[in-house]
Design a protein around this motif. Structure first.
Motif, PDB file in Angstrom:
ATOM      1  N   UNK A   8       0.849  -1.211   0.000  1.00  0.00           N
ATOM      2  CA  UNK A   8       0.000   0.000   0.000  1.00  0.00           C
ATOM      3  C   UNK A   8       0.870   1.241   0.000  1.00  0.00           C
ATOM      4  N   UNK A   9       0.466   2.269  -0.722  1.00  0.00           N
ATOM      5  CA  UNK A   9       1.246   3.514  -0.680  1.00  0.00           C
ATOM      6  C   UNK A   9       1.090   4.137   0.707  1.00  0.00           C
ATOM      7  N   UNK A  10       2.187   4.668   1.234  1.00  0.00           N
ATOM      8  CA  UNK A  10       2.155   5.239   2.581  1.00  0.00           C
ATOM      9  C   UNK A  10       1.939   6.744   2.515  1.00  0.00           C
ATOM     10  N   UNK A  11       1.727   7.317   3.680  1.00  0.00           N
ATOM     11  CA  UNK A  11       1.586   8.765   3.770  1.00  0.00           C
ATOM     12  C   UNK A  11       2.802   9.466   3.148  1.00  0.00           C
ATOM     13  N   UNK A  12       3.993   8.926   3.449  1.00  0.00           N
ATOM     14  CA  UNK A  12       5.220   9.534   2.926  1.00  0.00           C
ATOM     15  C   UNK A  12       5.272   9.427   1.403  1.00  0.00           C
ATOM     16  N   UNK A  13       4.802   8.298   0.865  1.00  0.00           N
ATOM     17  CA  UNK A  13       4.805   8.145  -0.599  1.00  0.00           C
ATOM     18  C   UNK A  13       3.898   9.192  -1.243  1.00  0.00           C
ATOM     19  N   UNK A  14       2.710   9.360  -0.661  1.00  0.00           N
ATOM     20  CA  UNK A  14       1.786  10.352  -1.226  1.00  0.00           C
ATOM     21  C   UNK A  14       2.386  11.756  -1.138  1.00  0.00           C
ATOM     22  N   UNK A  15       3.051  12.036  -0.014  1.00  0.00           N
ATOM     23  CA  UNK A  15       3.632  13.371   0.135  1.00  0.00           C
ATOM     24  C   UNK A  15       4.745  13.584  -0.884  1.00  0.00           C
ATOM     25  N   UNK A  16       5.524  12.528  -1.145  1.00  0.00           N
ATOM     26  CA  UNK A  16       6.601  12.644  -2.132  1.00  0.00           C
ATOM     27  C   UNK A  16       6.015  12.969  -3.506  1.00  0.00           C
ATOM     28  N   UNK A  17       4.929  12.296  -3.839  1.00  0.00           N
ATOM     29  CA  UNK A  17       4.384  12.453  -5.188  1.00  0.00           C
ATOM     30  C   UNK A  17       3.565  13.740  -5.324  1.00  0.00           C
ATOM     31  N   UNK A  18       2.699  14.007  -4.354  1.00  0.00           N
ATOM     32  CA  UNK A  18       1.756  15.125  -4.536  1.00  0.00           C
ATOM     33  C   UNK A  18       2.138  16.380  -3.761  1.00  0.00           C
ATOM     34  N   UNK A  19       3.201  16.290  -2.972  1.00  0.00           N
ATOM     35  CA  UNK A  19       3.638  17.466  -2.220  1.00  0.00           C
ATOM     36  C   UNK A  19       2.859  17.603  -0.921  1.00  0.00           C
ATOM     37  N   UNK A  20       3.392  18.437  -0.035  1.00  0.00           N
ATOM     38  CA  UNK A  20       2.725  18.666   1.236  1.00  0.00           C
ATOM     39  C   UNK A  20       2.128  20.062   1.229  1.00  0.00           C
ATOM     40  N   UNK A  21       1.110  20.260   2.057  1.00  0.00           N
ATOM     41  CA  UNK A  21       0.455  21.560   2.126  1.00  0.00           C
ATOM     42  C   UNK A  21       1.507  22.630   2.433  1.00  0.00           C
ATOM     43  N   UNK A  22       1.661  23.576   1.533  1.00  0.00           N
ATOM     44  CA  UNK A  22       2.633  24.647   1.762  1.00  0.00           C
ATOM     45  C   UNK A  22       2.210  25.858   0.938  1.00  0.00           C
ATOM     46  N   UNK A  23       3.141  26.745   0.669  1.00  0.00           N
ATOM     47  CA  UNK A  23       2.799  27.978  -0.034  1.00  0.00           C
ATOM     48  C   UNK A  23       2.236  27.779  -1.434  1.00  0.00           C
ATOM     49  N   UNK A  24       2.523  26.649  -2.060  1.00  0.00           N
ATOM     50  CA  UNK A  24       2.014  26.380  -3.415  1.00  0.00           C
ATOM     51  C   UNK A  24       0.937  25.311  -3.421  1.00  0.00           C
ATOM     52  N   UNK A  25       1.045  24.377  -2.468  1.00  0.00           N
ATOM     53  CA  UNK A  25       0.203  23.175  -2.545  1.00  0.00           C
ATOM     54  C   UNK A  25      -1.045  23.314  -1.682  1.00  0.00           C
TER      55      UNK A  25
END
Ligand code: ATP
Ligand code: MG
Length: 556
Positions: free
Chosen positions: A138-155
């Motif tokens: 299963x894809x992990x939280x870290x995998x999703x963050x790597x691919x889709x980015x984390x909430x920040x100034x752009x995301x």
């Protein structure tokens, strides 16, 4: 140089009990058709969901891919004839996992970086397949963050994946660089998502938006008939960043809306193109449309006002003669155009200037919601949206050209949001409408569209092909599905994924603003918590959009 010690450790470290589950083992497949994975003994095929993501740990590469199909297989062709044993638990247990087993298909789309904490810039495309017997996890939280980015100034966080509670983000700067589409049948969540996306644009980008709000949903209080709630509009969440104009002050006052001013549109601003777009709504024939162009050439800018003043048959006949039109065409046309006389926001006063203050606000970075009040027939919507957009576009083209030749700056990027988009972008309306031109070529003029529609099959295929990011809720009709997915990577597989979505609040996202297609459960909108999270997330915003006033209003 690559850090190989970290690489191999990362790839081979098994997940502890609470980590992402191992789901299966690669048993075959190809680059073109995707990878076949046999479900592991302790996982159940019932837990494998089409549309969710997995990682495949091959010898030196970690693949990230979507589950696109699930099936049951057996090694013994006679199994089908042995259903008399179906109630024999021992028989089932002996066969399960060996003779009879579950297989799912994974479409690997990205190669994950081989370092912890990698980011989406380090992703690469898949050019091979994982080796036999690679574990699928299963894809992990870290995998999703790597691919889709984390909430920040752009995301901007738009929702979560189907199987785990983590945030899926859209890169809003990329999102606004091209036109976008939100499709889905009625009641799936398009308007709710549109409001979220607009909040994302407000917080994370320098672009401004102009929202033609046909149903009075987005500015002040929207409607949630199903839950009997009145979800807050953008002006309530971001009061200093959003201004409301209205076509119908009475309706806005009645609903307690804080609006800037009422818009009045002079007859002289109505051009033949507007009437052409309205032809099917007002029941005007092709001959009638041709006559409008002739009338405008003959009577000049005030053609509509003057034409409506031709009240008796004799005058109308002589006008017909002058412009070489059949009198019957003109009298039919006049009857149809009388409907415009009943539109109270149209004014004979040619000094009215609806555009000036709209453009002022937009250039100062204030987002505008134009609400239609009680004037929300399709004819009102098409006329006003097209007319204002045409004139705004003219200005934008002028400003962009001026910026190219002088040292003045380019106009602020503008996103125009339209619902019932097929009314403007129908393939039968012809290629050269204002909205068609924006979708096709106006990225360079700093204007893009956000197109919201229930019937993507009615949209001009050329326009759909220009849409950068598509967000698709369930659609019933095959033609709508085919249009919404046209040009998508592996659209056949995505069709299966779309078919598996819940009826509400789940959507498939693919295109320019996401590195790979993904199914999201769209973030909740409408509860006090959801407002708090939205307004608080402005703190991550790169610009100065954190709206103190908004916070005070919501949480006094
Ligand atoms: N993100 C969300 N958060 C909370 N509720 C939602 C969300 N998305 C959808 N809903 C629920 O689904 C209902 C329908 O959503 P919405 O009004 O956005 O549909 P729509 O696709 O715009 O429909 P129509 O085409 O008829 O305008 C809402 O009234 C709400 O109850
Ligand atoms: Mg809606």
């Amino acid at each position: 140089m690559e850090d190989h010690s970290m690489t191999s450790e990362y790839i081979h470290t098994p997940h502890p009990g609470t980590g992402p589950r191992r789901l299966g083992t690669v048993i075959g497949g190809s680059h073109s058709s995707g990878v076949d994975v046999k479900v592991d003994g302790d996982s159940s095929i019932e837990d494998i969901r089409v549309g969710s993501h997995v990682t495949i740990r091959s010898t030196s590469t970690r693949f990230f891919g979507m589950i696109t199909d699930v099936s049951l297989k057996s090694t013994d062709p006679s199994l089908a004839s042995q259903t008399q044993h179906s109630s024999n638990q021992l028989f089932i247990e002996i066969l399960a996992g060996t003779t009879a087993y579950g297989v799912f298909k994974v479409r690997p789309r990205l190669v994950l970086p081989n370092v912890l904490g990698g980011n989406s810039e380090m992703l690469s495309k898949v050019r091979s397949v994982p080796v036999h017997f690679s574990p699928v996890i299963e894809a992990s939280e870290a995998d999703y963050a790597t691919v889709f980015g984390q909430e920040d100034g752009r995301h901007f966080w738009i929702g979560s994946p189907l199987d785990i509670e983590t945030k899926i983000c859209l890169d809003m700067n990329t999102f606004v660089q091209r036109s976008n589409g939100v499709f889905g049948k009625s009641g799936t969540g398009k308007s709710f998502l549109t409001r979220l996306l607009l909040a994302g644009i407000i917080q994370k980008t320098d672009a401004v938006s102009l929202i033609f709000d046909m149903h009075n949903d987005h500015g002040w209080q929207g409607r949630d008939r199903e839950r009997g709630l009145r979800p807050k509009g953008l002006k309530q969440l971001f009061p200093s960043r959003v201004t409301i104009f209205t076509l119908d002050a009475q309706s806005s006052l009645r609903r307690g809306v804080q609006f800037e001013s009422e818009i009045q549109i002079p007859y002289a601003d109505i051009e033949p193109e507007d009437v052409e777009l309205l032809a099917s709504t007002l029941n005007i024939t092709d001959n009638g449309v041709q006559a409008v162009y002739r009338l405008a050439r003959h009577l000049g800018r005030q053609w509509l006002k003057k034409f409506l003043e031709f009240s008796n048959a004799k005058d109308l006949n002589s006008l017909a003669e002058e412009i070489h039109e059949a009198p019957s065409t003109l009298s039919a046309l006049r009857r149809r155009l009388e409907r415009l006389e009943r539109m109270p926001y149209l004014t004979k006063d040619s000094l009215a200037d609806p555009l000036g203050s709209i453009l002022d606000f937009l250039q100062r970075g204030t987002h505008i919601v134009l609400e239609f009040g009680d004037h929300r027939s399709l004819a009102d919507y098409i006329l006003v949206s097209n007319l204002l957009t045409r004139r705004i576009r003219e200005k934008y083209i002028q400003w962009t050209q001026r910026a190219a030749t002088t040292n003045q700056s380019e106009p602020r990027p503008l996103v125009i949001c339209i619902e019932e988009a097929h009314a403007f972008l129908d393939s039968s309306i012809g290629a050269e409408t204002t909205f068609g031109a924006i979708a096709r070529e106006d990225r360079k003029n700093n204007i893009t569209l956000m197109v919201v529609d229930q019937r993507p099959s009615s949209l001009d295929p050329d326009v759909i092909s220009q849409i950068g990011t598509r967000i698709i809720y369930p659609l019933d009709n095959d033609r709508d599905i085919a249009s919404a997915l046209s040009g998508a990577p592996d659209s056949g597989e995505l069709r299966g994924v779309l078919a598996g979505l819940d009826a509400q609040q789940q959507a498939l996202v693919f295109g320019y603003a996401v590195p790979t297609p993904i199914v999201v459960k769209v973030r909740e909108y409408g509860s006090p918590d959801s407002y708090r999270q939205l307004v608080d997330s402005a703190m991550y915003s790169a610009s100065s959009s954190y709206d103190e006033k908004g916070r005070d209003l919501l949480f006094p």
